[in-house]
Enzyme design. Structure first.
Site, mmCIF file in Angstrom:
data_model
loop_
_atom_site.group_PDB
_atom_site.id
_atom_site.type_symbol
_atom_site.label_atom_id
_atom_site.label_comp_id
_atom_site.label_asym_id
_atom_site.label_seq_id
_atom_site.Cartn_x
_atom_site.Cartn_y
_atom_site.Cartn_z
ATOM 1 N N TRP A 53 0.646 -1.125 -0.370
ATOM 2 C CA TRP A 53 0.194 0.168 0.013
ATOM 3 C C TRP A 53 0.689 1.541 -0.440
ATOM 4 O O TRP A 53 0.295 2.819 -0.423
ATOM 5 C CB TRP A 53 -1.246 -0.247 1.603
ATOM 6 C CG TRP A 53 -1.826 0.804 1.302
ATOM 7 C CD1 TRP A 53 -2.697 1.576 1.219
ATOM 8 C CD2 TRP A 53 -1.640 2.333 1.880
ATOM 9 N NE1 TRP A 53 -3.676 2.638 1.204
ATOM 10 C CE2 TRP A 53 -2.196 3.148 2.012
ATOM 11 C CE3 TRP A 53 -0.172 2.510 3.303
ATOM 12 C CZ2 TRP A 53 -2.434 4.406 2.421
ATOM 13 C CZ3 TRP A 53 -0.196 4.419 3.703
ATOM 14 C CH2 TRP A 53 -0.911 4.701 3.246
ATOM 15 N N HIS A 54 2.150 0.924 0.670
ATOM 16 C CA HIS A 54 3.012 2.273 0.392
ATOM 17 C C HIS A 54 3.744 2.429 -0.513
ATOM 18 O O HIS A 54 4.022 3.662 -0.821
ATOM 19 C CB HIS A 54 3.711 2.485 1.721
ATOM 20 C CG HIS A 54 3.568 2.922 3.474
ATOM 21 N ND1 HIS A 54 2.872 1.559 4.284
ATOM 22 C CD2 HIS A 54 3.466 3.625 4.190
ATOM 23 C CE1 HIS A 54 2.433 2.231 5.077
ATOM 24 N NE2 HIS A 54 3.262 3.462 5.413
ATOM 25 N N GLY A 55 4.096 1.847 -1.138
ATOM 26 C CA GLY A 55 4.356 2.655 -2.569
ATOM 27 C C GLY A 55 4.483 0.578 -3.830
ATOM 28 O O GLY A 55 4.243 -0.115 -3.258
ATOM 29 N N PHE A 108 1.759 7.771 -1.438
ATOM 30 C CA PHE A 108 1.398 6.729 -1.117
ATOM 31 C C PHE A 108 0.073 6.833 -1.688
ATOM 32 O O PHE A 108 -1.237 7.825 -1.072
ATOM 33 C CB PHE A 108 1.359 6.817 0.406
ATOM 34 C CG PHE A 108 2.985 6.353 0.606
ATOM 35 C CD1 PHE A 108 3.736 6.053 -0.398
ATOM 36 C CD2 PHE A 108 3.292 7.127 1.383
ATOM 37 C CE1 PHE A 108 4.944 5.499 0.239
ATOM 38 C CE2 PHE A 108 4.661 7.286 2.325
ATOM 39 C CZ PHE A 108 5.180 6.548 1.336
#
Lengths: 467, 372
Positions: free
Chosen positions: A317-319, A467
């Protein structure tokens, strides 16, 4: 648009405040929506249209799920359709080139990358819209008023970097909320603290990280440690500063957003760290992924699998890069080790627990902030002298000295010490009066100093935009 | 003050600051020129459908992106806010530098760190080109002299980073072995520079001119009268450092002989004077010296002590010392290869048997991408 910009503070925000408080309550959500769309469109008009489409999908499917609530099968179908179509947005814009890149690497083919720019905050409003349709499926009444739902999803205070606000938490406030001087003052206080954290600490540490990365030719063990600690503090102050600003703005306008950070660096274990770090994301994954997968009420193996899935997704999800995935898995593995073995030992020694957690956080954020895995390996290796690099140099000492005050402020600010002292002093009858006089002066001073940094510098994009 | 009143004060004071500054942003007249930064401010961007719709890789050209820059440049009391930031940075957060500028003993200087080997390679390759193309066949041995910037004197004692100047000169001279090096480092001290500017003070350069002229075979014995420029001088670091610093006085040196020199600006095809009084009262008073940055200037002195000629390749430091050498040469050709490409020099300059001097500061040599 950035909170930490002149255009936001002295153009957008000033205009919004005037209009928002001038109109009657029934128009407040409409004003909030219009300004939120302008706020978002400031980064690219096309992306605002995309967000409107996501809102419409959530709205229509919310109504359909509500209408067919009695027919579980159809309601479930609509729920999955809406989740899939909203997720498809995020998958396309955020992950397509990642998949192409890995496909090319595995097959040796040369599929051309797509010209896609990641819309800011897509991960946040996607998750909010998903939580809305799932909550409606689970029994929460659908929002009939499109303006109210659109105002919830697009609400500019938390639109681009969270916290992830769940519909159920603000549903009542969308219909009716109160505004008061006390709430406004509390919101201002929180917003200014967040602004100060972002501009005066996070941006300074981010600047140091850039210098250490790009301008220091002769790396030393000390340089790598300064970098590691700076990254860990910078990410915390950047993200928690933004959350403070969002919560503060929400409060000014009568909303109560849940807290997102609770001094994570005082944790004694990785498990505790994640109870204090990005809490809105943690609870989102818990309620919409972990528990639906069975949580811990399953076999041990399945439980491990569930934890692994959650942490894989948290990282992803963060990247869209392997270092983010590894970062998530790193914490997943730590949490598993703690759960099945280490936690009982950490519980016995506070010092060891703190040191272990801080080291884990520093290494994890070096990995998190790395351009690629090679860089992460080099930096973490460098912290242990890999490659026979010297321990220190004149340059290392220079940067340590030049940023010493910022480091001290950041380290103290990452603990509840200042807050506790402030509460204690304000509760005392003697010092309380002085605190009451000093507080408005301090808030104005911080705003002016922050403005001076903005005027002198240029753009400083928020880290969590990507993000 | 109880909590209720405090909350009212918080709201009112913040609203006052926010709305006052917002009103000033909208209604305060905008500056035409940012004096402290010596540049024009960003203009209010054009508001069109096309400029609003730009995004992705074109976002930099969008209305929104340009408005952000405009809002920063047009902010009311911009210089006062920059000063506030510099004060916080220097005296509260105790940063060793602010925007790479540090202040030591009242002198503002720019950190020169690290040594830029790419720049050394680039500049020496351009000098080599000039030597090979114009000087080698004429049997001319050029001279090279390097002017230390202020960080050489200040950085180490102030705990700031500075490059290894000895190593810098060593590397530079090892790549210009065809030139004879004239060392002036030892003859200079920090007092020979302006406190708020990058440059050196002309009134303190007579001994440096003497070293240069004598090293090139001359016999220097010029004397000068000191004149005072009435215009207060705030140098380029004054704006960059944004800290309160007193103004300085520019002195310039003349003598009877210098009154008769003929100075010609070949870039604009006109006669100029050694000291440009119009520019002395302009945006940058240091442009008093030889009218600022010009690519090609000749100074002819009918009363020179010798009939020798000199060609100087120089940066802005050269402008203030060259007048002090004018008595010793019948003609001085002053070339700035930041503005006149070295490949085109043959069109404008006849290289015969002149003395040739490369006179550059470490500021330019260590950041020498502009040398052509």
């Amino acid at each position: 648009m950035l909170f930490s910009s002149i255009s936001f503070l002295f153009y957008f925000f000033a205009a919004f405040l005037l209009l928002y408080f001038a109109v009657p309550f029934k128009l407040k959500n409409a004003v909030l929506l219009i300004f939120s769309l302008v706020f978002y469109a400031w980064g690219g008009v096309k992306y605002a249209i995309l967000m409107v489409v996501a809102i419409l999908i959530g709205y229509i499917f919310g109504l359909l799920i509500d209408k067919f609530r009695e027919n579980k099968k159809i309601a479930r179908l609509f729920m999955w359709l809406s989740v899939a179509s909203i997720l498809a947005f995020m998958l396309y814009f955020k992950y397509t080139n990642f998949f192409i890149d890995n496909f090319n690497k595995i097959t040796g083919m040369d599929v051309v990358f797509l010209q896609i720019t990641l819309p800011v905050g897509i991960s946040f409003y996607t998750f909010q819209t998903i939580s809305y349709v799932i909550d409606v499926y689970r029994g929460v009444p659908a929002q009939k008023n499109l303006i109210n739902l659109a105002a919830y999803v697009s609400m500019f205070p938390q639109l681009i970097a969270g916290p992830i606000v769940r519909y159920v938490d603000v549903a009542a406030e969308l219909e009716e909320r109160t505004h008061s001087i006390d709430k406004c003052a509390e919101g201002i206080r929180r917003f200014i603290i967040g602004l100060g954290k972002k501009i005066l600490i996070a941006d300074r540490l981010s600047q140091l990280c850039d210098i250490l990365k790009a301008e220091v030719d002769e790396k030393t063990v000390l340089i790598y440690w300064i970098y590691g600690i700076s990254v860990a503090l910078y990410i915390y102050f950047d993200f928690s500063g933004y959350s403070d600003m969002a919560i503060g703005l929400g409060k000014m306008f009568g909303f109560k957003f849940l807290e997102n950070f609770n001094y994570p660096y005082i944790s004694k274990s990785a498990t505790e760290f994640w109870r204090r770090w990005h809490m809105s994301l943690g609870s989102w994954f818990r309620d919409y992924v972990y528990i639906p997968l069975g949580g811990n009420r399953v076999s041990k193996l399945r439980h491990v699998f569930n934890i692994f899935v959650v942490w894989f997704l948290t990282g992803f999800w963060h990247g869209a890069a392997w270092n983010f995935i590894l970062w998530g898995i790193f914490f997943g593995v730590l949490l598993l080790i703690e759960k099945f073995w280490l936690y009982k030992y950490l519980d016995k020694s506070k010092v060891i627990g703190h040191v272990y957690t801080l080291l884990a956080a520093v290494f994890s954020f070096v990995l998190f902030n790395a351009a690629d895995l090679g860089e992460a390996t080099t930096y973490i290796g460098g912290m242990f002298g890999a490659g026979g690099i010297p321990f220190t140099s004149a340059e290392s000492i220079y940067y340590l000295r030049s940023y010493a005050v910022i480091f001290i402020l950041a380290i103290i600010g990452a603990t509840p010490i200042v807050r506790k002292i402030a509460i204690k002093l304000s509760e005392s009858s003697k010092t309380g009066k002085i605190i009451n006089i000093l507080e408005p002066i301090a808030l104005v001073a911080v705003l002016l100093v922050v403005t001076s940094y903005l005027v002198d510098g240029s753009f400083s994009p928020f880290l969590y935009f990507r993000f | 003050m109880n909590t209720k009143i405090k909350n009212i004060v918080v709201c009112v004071s913040m609203a006052f600051v926010l709305f006052s500054l917002a009103a000033l942003c909208l209604f305060m007249p905008k500056e035409d020129f940012l004096d402290a930064e010596r540049r024009e401010p960003e203009e209010f961007p054009e508001f069109t459908l096309e400029s609003v719709m730009k995004d992705g890789v074109d976002y930099e050209d969008s209305f929104m992106s340009k408005f952000e820059k405009y809002a920063l440049d047009a902010f009311p009391f911009r210089d006062a806010f920059r000063t506030l930031k510099a004060i916080c940075s220097n005296y509260i957060f105790l940063h060793k530098d602010n925007n790479n500028i540090f202040i030591s003993d009242g002198y503002a200087a720019e950190m020169q760190y690290p040594m830029n080997e790419d720049s050394i390679d680039h500049v020496t390759s351009r000098f080599q080109f000039i030597y090979d193309r114009y000087l080698k066949d004429k049997d001319i041995t050029p001279y090279l002299s390097i002017i230390p910037d202020k960080a050489y004197f200040l950085a180490e004692d102030n705990g700031n980073l500075s490059m290894d100047y000895e190593e810098f000169v060593k590397q530079f001279t090892s790549k210009t072995e065809y030139a004879e090096y004239i060392d002036i480092f030892g003859a200079l001290s920090i007092e020979d520079y302006y406190k708020t500017d990058t440059h050196w003070r002309q009134e303190n350069l007579v001994d440096i001119a003497e070293i240069l002229v004598n090293s090139m075979g001359g016999s220097y014995n010029s004397t000068f009268d000191r004149n005072t420029l009435e215009n207060p001088f705030y140098g380029v670091y004054y704006g960059q450092a944004a800290l309160p610093m007193p103004s300085e006085t520019i002195y310039y040196l003349t003598n009877e002989n210098l009154m008769n020199v003929k100075v010609y600006d070949h870039q604009n095809n006109k006669e100029i004077s050694l000291y440009d009084m119009e520019k002395a009262y302009g945006k940058d008073p240091y442009d008093l010296f030889m009218s600022g940055e010009l690519s090609l200037v000749t100074i002819e002195n009918p009363n020179a002590k010798t009939d020798k000629e000199l060609i100087i390749f120089r940066d802005s430091f050269g402008r203030s010392i060259i007048p002090l050498m004018a008595e010793d040469y019948a003609k001085i050709t002053v070339i700035d290869i930041r503005y006149l490409p070295s490949t085109m020099l043959g069109l404008y300059v006849d290289f015969e048997d002149q003395d040739v001097l490369f006179l550059y500061s470490t500021l330019v040599l260590n950041n020498g991408k502009t040398i052509t």
